[in-house]
Structure formats: structure tokens, C-alpha cells
Design a protein around this motif. Structure first.
Motif, PDB file in Angstrom:
ATOM      1  N   SER A  28       0.823  -1.213   0.000  1.00  0.00           N
ATOM      2  CA  SER A  28       0.000   0.000   0.000  1.00  0.00           C
ATOM      3  C   SER A  28       0.856   1.261   0.000  1.00  0.00           C
ATOM      4  O   SER A  28       0.498   2.258  -0.623  1.00  0.00           O
ATOM      5  N   HIS A  54       3.659   1.599  -1.442  1.00  0.00           N
ATOM      6  CA  HIS A  54       4.094   1.802  -2.828  1.00  0.00           C
ATOM      7  C   HIS A  54       2.938   2.309  -3.675  1.00  0.00           C
ATOM      8  O   HIS A  54       3.130   3.103  -4.583  1.00  0.00           O
ATOM      9  N   ALA A  55       1.721   1.826  -3.352  1.00  0.00           N
ATOM     10  CA  ALA A  55       0.565   2.157  -4.189  1.00  0.00           C
ATOM     11  C   ALA A  55       0.054   3.574  -3.980  1.00  0.00           C
ATOM     12  O   ALA A  55      -0.656   4.098  -4.835  1.00  0.00           O
ATOM     13  N   GLU A  73       1.663   6.284  -4.024  1.00  0.00           N
ATOM     14  CA  GLU A  73       2.458   7.330  -4.657  1.00  0.00           C
ATOM     15  C   GLU A  73       1.644   8.211  -5.616  1.00  0.00           C
ATOM     16  O   GLU A  73       1.751   9.436  -5.546  1.00  0.00           O
TER      17      GLU A  73
END
Lengths: 257, 338
Positions: free
Chosen positions: A114, A116-117, A119
Motif C-alpha cells: 500500500s 508503494h501504491a 504514490e
């Protein structure tokens, strides 16, 4: 100096807690350590509210992404504190809440993914995101430790990946990162009273990368005497004294000496 | 269990690409997303566009969805319920009652009225509010006779069987059974196959220490803590995800004294990592020692009128400061004490 300051999104907040100049500002990493019910989440939420509020309420008008890893987050309480603090109308409050996002993750693995998601959410939001809050980062410490079996490397693998992505987000978007840590291990009782050196009031157990990542570290304590509760906060990263604070319907505030 | 990369997880992830990735040690989804796409391209000799497209699908598939504050606020307003305990003293120290979306813990020594309180609250929810309750009994302490008595005294106009039909009783006598029971409950709530689960407002676990206490007996300390953390999380998730009030009871154990005036003090069982699980904790203290209670009951011929008094102290709550009140156990369940 003034030009430098205006370019910062999060600036000069938490004046009571953080060492000046600048106080809490973009790119700072804060950890609040404490036992149960000492006020860790309330302090985080207090800083979060300041970040969300517009300038005319001494805020920063920036977005916040809150990872509720303990499943204890109560938005209605946060709204109640905002109401107390600003006397703002329902409409105002609803507008400010639009810059707030809550994420609940099933486990630390999902937290890594999450982080990473989010961004695109940070990069594309109209109001810049100023803070990421992790409450609390130790919520699954034992589960991860157990999953790693006997390998210290595997035990800490997920937290290392979390630090790695937080570092990248912090550098790219100049965010503040705030986290709470539950005091899962009893602090060392073998206090050597003759020793001149001060005893560290907590026992670190999270991975080295995290310990090095944190810039400001606070320890909160609570003392119950009959029906009077005394709460104290100690900043480890500066030479500040222990400060006393209270938690009530207005949230967190320091007791003026 | 970590999520392994599998061929066919997304269109671009073919078995050839998967082989190339695994040969470089990228076996799990978190390994893939944690590495820079450029680095993967260089390391495995894959086209950058493919790596990006795999990454995008994996992130969308396995990340948790951010909820906007305004949506969350509207949802919280429409789902929040505060379950009154029918006892004004207790409601006052809890700030109106037991909140949905939270885990509330009642902790006390034996005969401090924990089970009585659970049964009393259960009857209140099914009788007064006409909502459903799942009662997880781990000690065999649930008494249907007592529940029927409370119902008759408190709701004389209602039919006992129709009131009690709103309660689903689960008996779990070890950790595995409790885990399965909670898992099943989560699944049922998710699917809502019948209307029982759509009006479920309260889940009671009486008591957690009876089953979880054994988690430290077999295996290591870390295994025990891990089990406690994951069950605690499950209870909290149940409360938050489905807007249910979760009530748990816990025992007291002796701890090293913190003051010099007494030899030992009491603390909630299950150790340090469990103290972080409940959002609200109420400590119950019996007014009299168990042996004295026995004497009172039998010395006095009018034993049916004997009503034990209990002191309730709010130990943890974001809404109310530390305060205490008196309760007593009567024929109609828990009531105000004097």
C-alpha cells in the motif's frame, strides 16, 4: 529565512513539543513510544489536525494519509476535537476532511504494497500531502517475529522494506512521517542508581534501520493515583525537560508550569 | 502467508518472465514492488514497459484502498451506535454506554461479576434494542436459566423464547476453536446470508484469558505473543469493519508491587501485548472477598435478597477520565449500586 519557510508545506507545528527553530517541518520523522493508554494516538491526531487545518486556524492546509494498523482510529473523536478547537461549521469541517485519507491494512505485507501504491495519490492530489502517520508500527511486531522463525534477517524483512519506501517517499515529496510504537518490552529494571548516565526510559526492539530513520523520538508515560492521571512526555532527541500534559475532550495539551 | 508471484497473476506475468524473476530471487509480490522498476529491468533483462505494467497490476490488486475522510465521516455517522448498559452508573463512566467499532474489556478477579455483566448487557441488547448478539462462551459460564430470569424480570411483557432467539451461543474451549469461530463469524458477516448477521450489534467473548492463557504454555514466548496479537487484531477488525461492539472479559493476575505499602498488586492477565488490544478497559473489583461473600449468603436466611456490590473503574478510554462507580448484581442483572 522567510522565503525558505514559505516554501515548506508543514512548518512550525508542534511548537510545544519540538525543538526550534522550525519545530516539526517537512521531512522530519517522529516516533512516539509509550505503554497502553498513555496518549500516543491522541498526540499523533493532534499534530494531524494542525496539518489539516487552514492557515487562519494556525494549520498548514496539507493532506494527511493515516495508516490505522491498530484498528483503533475513531474519526468522530477527531472531528469533535476539530470542533472544539476551531468552532468551525459542519461545512468547513467536511471540507477539511476531504484532505484526509485512512488506510487499514490486513498485515505488514499489505502495508508495504500500500505504501508503494499511494504514490499516485501523493503526486496527484490538489492539496499537497504533508504527513504520513503509522499508528502503530509495532502492531504486528510479534506476528512478524514469529513468521521469521529463527532468522533475524527475515524477522525484520518487512519493516526494512517499510523504512525503504518511507525514505523514498520522504525524499521525493518532502513529507513528515509520524509513527507510534507500543512499548512491547519491559524496560530494563536493573537501574544503576550510582551511574551518572541517564537510564534510557524505553527498550528499543524495532530494526536498526528504523531506529536510525527516526529524527525526533518521544517517550510518553502515565501515572495513575486514585482518580488523578498524570501524563508526561519526554523528548529524547533534544535536551528538553519532561513536560506534563493532559488529554480531554479538546485533545492533547500541555500543562503550563 | 506471504503472497508468492505466480504466472497468470496478471496478463504480462507469463511463466518465462516469472522464471527470470525467480532466478534473481524475486519470488514474492513485496520483493517485486519494493524494487525499482529500472533495477528489475536491468537485473532480469525484461522490457521496462512490461515491468511497469506488472507493477501497476500488483499494486492495484494487493494494496489496501485509501478511504477519503469525508466518506469515512459520513459512514461513521450512519453506523455508530452506543449500546446503553441499562445501568446509569455504568453508562455515565463509559460516556453513555458501549460503543460499536471498539473492543471493550471488563477485567476483574473471580466473582467480580464479569459474566453477570456480559449476560446483563446481552439481554439488554436483545430485549431493549432488539438487535442480535453472538455470545462466545469459553468457560461454560453462560447460563440460559439466568438469562431467562433476567429477561423475565426486566421485560415481563415479552416472550422469553423470542427474546433469547436473538442470541447465538458459540462454545469454544481452546484457541483453535476460538480462531475458527471468529473466522466463521467474519465470513458470515461478509456474506450476510440471513438477516441474523445484518442486525448483529454485539459480540461477547467471555472470557479471553480462559483460552488464550494457554498460548504461552506450548511453544515459545514469541509464538504466544504472535497468537495474542493476531487474535486481538481480529477482534478489533471485527468491531471496525462491521460496526459491532465487541466485549471481552479478562482475569486479573498478581504482579510485582509498585508501591511499598502492599506486597503485591494486580494486573490484567495475558501480558503486555494484550494491554494494547482493547480501546476501553473497565476494572471490576468485588466489594467483599469471595470467602466473605459465601458467609454473607449463608449466614443470612434471606439469601435470595443478597446483592453483591462491585466497584467499576475506567482504566482506559479516550472519552472519559479515570473514574469509578458502584454497581450491584440483582435479579434483573447489573444495576446501580449504593
Amino acid at each position: 529565512m522567510s522565503i525558505f519557510c514559505t516554501s515548506l508545506r508543514v512548518k512550525n507545528i508542534g511548537r510545544e513539543l519540538f525543538p526550534g527553530p522550525g519545530f516539526l517541518q517537512d521531512g522530519d520523522v517522529v516516533e512516539i513510544i509509550g505503554e497502553q493508554s498513555t496518549g500516543k494516538s491522541t498526540i499523533l491526531q493532534d499534530l494531524m489536525i494542525t496539518c489539516l487545518l487552514p492557515e487562519d486556524h494556525d494549520g498548514c492546509m496539507s493532506g494527511v494519509i493515516y495508516f490505522d494498523l491498530d484498528y483503533h482510529f475513531d474519526l468522530l473523536r477527531v472531528v469533535a476535537i476539530i470542533e472544539q478547537r476551531t468552532q468551525g461549521t459542519e461545512n468547513d469541517i467536511q471540507n477539511w476532511l476531504k484532505n484526509f485519507h485512512l488506510i487499514r491494512c490486513a498485515d505488514m505485507e499489505q502495508l508495504v504494497i500500500s505504501l508503494h501504491a499511494i504514490e499516485p495519490l501523493i503526486a496527484n492530489s490538489k492539496i499537497p500531502v504533508g504527513m504520513i502517520i503509522l499508528d502503530s508500527i509495532s502492531a504486528l511486531h510479534w506476528v512478524d517475529s514469529n513468521a521469521g522463525n529463527n532468522s533475524q534477517y527475515l524477522k525484520e524483512a518487512k519493516l526494512r522494506k517499510i523504512v525503504q519506501v518511507l525514505q523514498a517517499l520522504k525524499e521525493r515529496y518532502k513529507l513528515c512521517i509520524l509513527a507510534s510504537t507500543q512499548q512491547l518490552l519491559k524496560k530494563d529494571c536493573r537501574q544503576n542508581r550510582d551511574d551518572e548516565e541517564e537510564v534510557v526510559p524505553y527498550k528499543p526492539f524495532l530494526c536498526r534501520q528504523w531506529l536510525e530513520f527516526v529524527k525526533h523520538r518521544f517517550v510518553v508515560t502515565k501515572d495513575d493515583h486514585e482518580e488523578v492521571t498524570t501524563r508526561k512526555i519526554l523528548c529524547l532527541s533534544s535536551k528538553m525537560d519532561t513536560k506534563q500534559f493532559v488529554i480531554d475532550e479538546k485533545g492533547f495539551h500541555l500543562v503550563k508550569a | 502467508m506471504p503472497i508468492q508471484l505466480l504466472a497468470g497473476m496478471c496478463p504480462a506475468l507469463t511463466s518465462e518472465i516469472l522464471m527470470q524473476l525467480t532466478s534473481k530471487g524475486i519470488k514474492q509480490v513485496i520483493d517485486f514492488v519494493s524494487m525499482d522498476p529500472e533495477k528489475i529491468t536491468a537485473l532480469c533483462g525484461l522490457p521496462f514497459k512490461k515491468v511497469l505494467s506488472i507493477r501497476r497490476v500488483l499494486l492495484a490488486q494487493y494494496s489496501a484502498f485509501p478511504v477519503n475522510g469525508l466518506d469515512l465521516y459520513n459512514e461513521a455517522l450512519s453506523t455508530l451506535a452506543v449500546l446503553s448498559t441499562s445501568c446509569s452508573n455504568l453508562d455515565e463512566i463509559l460516556d453513555c454506554g458501549v460503543y460499536t467499532g471498539e473492543v471493550t474489556e471488563f477485567v476483574g478477579v473471580s466473582v467480580s461479576g464479569k459474566t453477570q455483566l456480559c449476560q446483563s448487557l446481552t439481554i439488554q441488547v436483545v430485549g431493549e434494542l432488539e438487535q442480535n448478539v453472538v455470545y462466545i462462551d469459553t468457560t461454560g459460564g453462560w447460563s440460559v436459566k439466568r438469562a431467562a430470569d433476567i429477561t423475565r424480570t426486566r421485560f415481563p411483557q415479552k416472550q422469553v423464547s423470542s427474546v433469547l432467539s436473538r442470541i447465538q451461543l458459540c462454545q469454544c474451549y481452546d484457541i483453535k476453536e476460538l480462531q475458527e469461530c471468529l473466522e466463521q463469524l467474519q465470513k458470515s458477516l461478509h456474506n450476510q446470508p440471513d438477516c441474523f448477521y445484518s442486525s448483529l450489534k454485539l459480540v461477547v467473548v467471555d472470557s479471553v484469558s480462559a483460552v488464550l492463557g494457554s498460548s504461552f504454555v506450548s511453544g515459545t514466548y514469541v509464538e504466544g505473543c504472535s497468537l495474542l496479537q493476531s487474535i486481538g487484531r481480529r477482534l478489533n477488525a471485527l468491531a471496525k469493519d462491521f460496526a459491532i461492539a465487541v466485549i471481552i472479559t479478562n482475569d486479573m493476575v498478581s504482579a510485582a508491587s509498585t508501591t511499598s505499602t502492599e506486597f503485591y498488586s494486580m494486573k490484567p492477565a495475558l501480558g503486555r501485548c494484550w494491554t494494547f488490544v482493547p480501546s476501553v478497559r473497565v476494572v471490576l473489583e468485588p466489594d467483599k472477598e469471595p470467602c466473605q461473600l459465601w458467609e454473607c449468603k449463608y449466614a443470612d436466611k434471606s439469601c435470595s435478597l443478597f446483592e453483591p456490590t462491585i466497584k467499576a473503574i475506567v482504566d482506559k478510554s479516550v472519552r472519559s477520565p479515570r473514574q469509578s462507580t458502584l454497581l450491584k448484581i440483582t435479579n434483573a442483572g447489573v444495576a446501580n449500586g449504593t
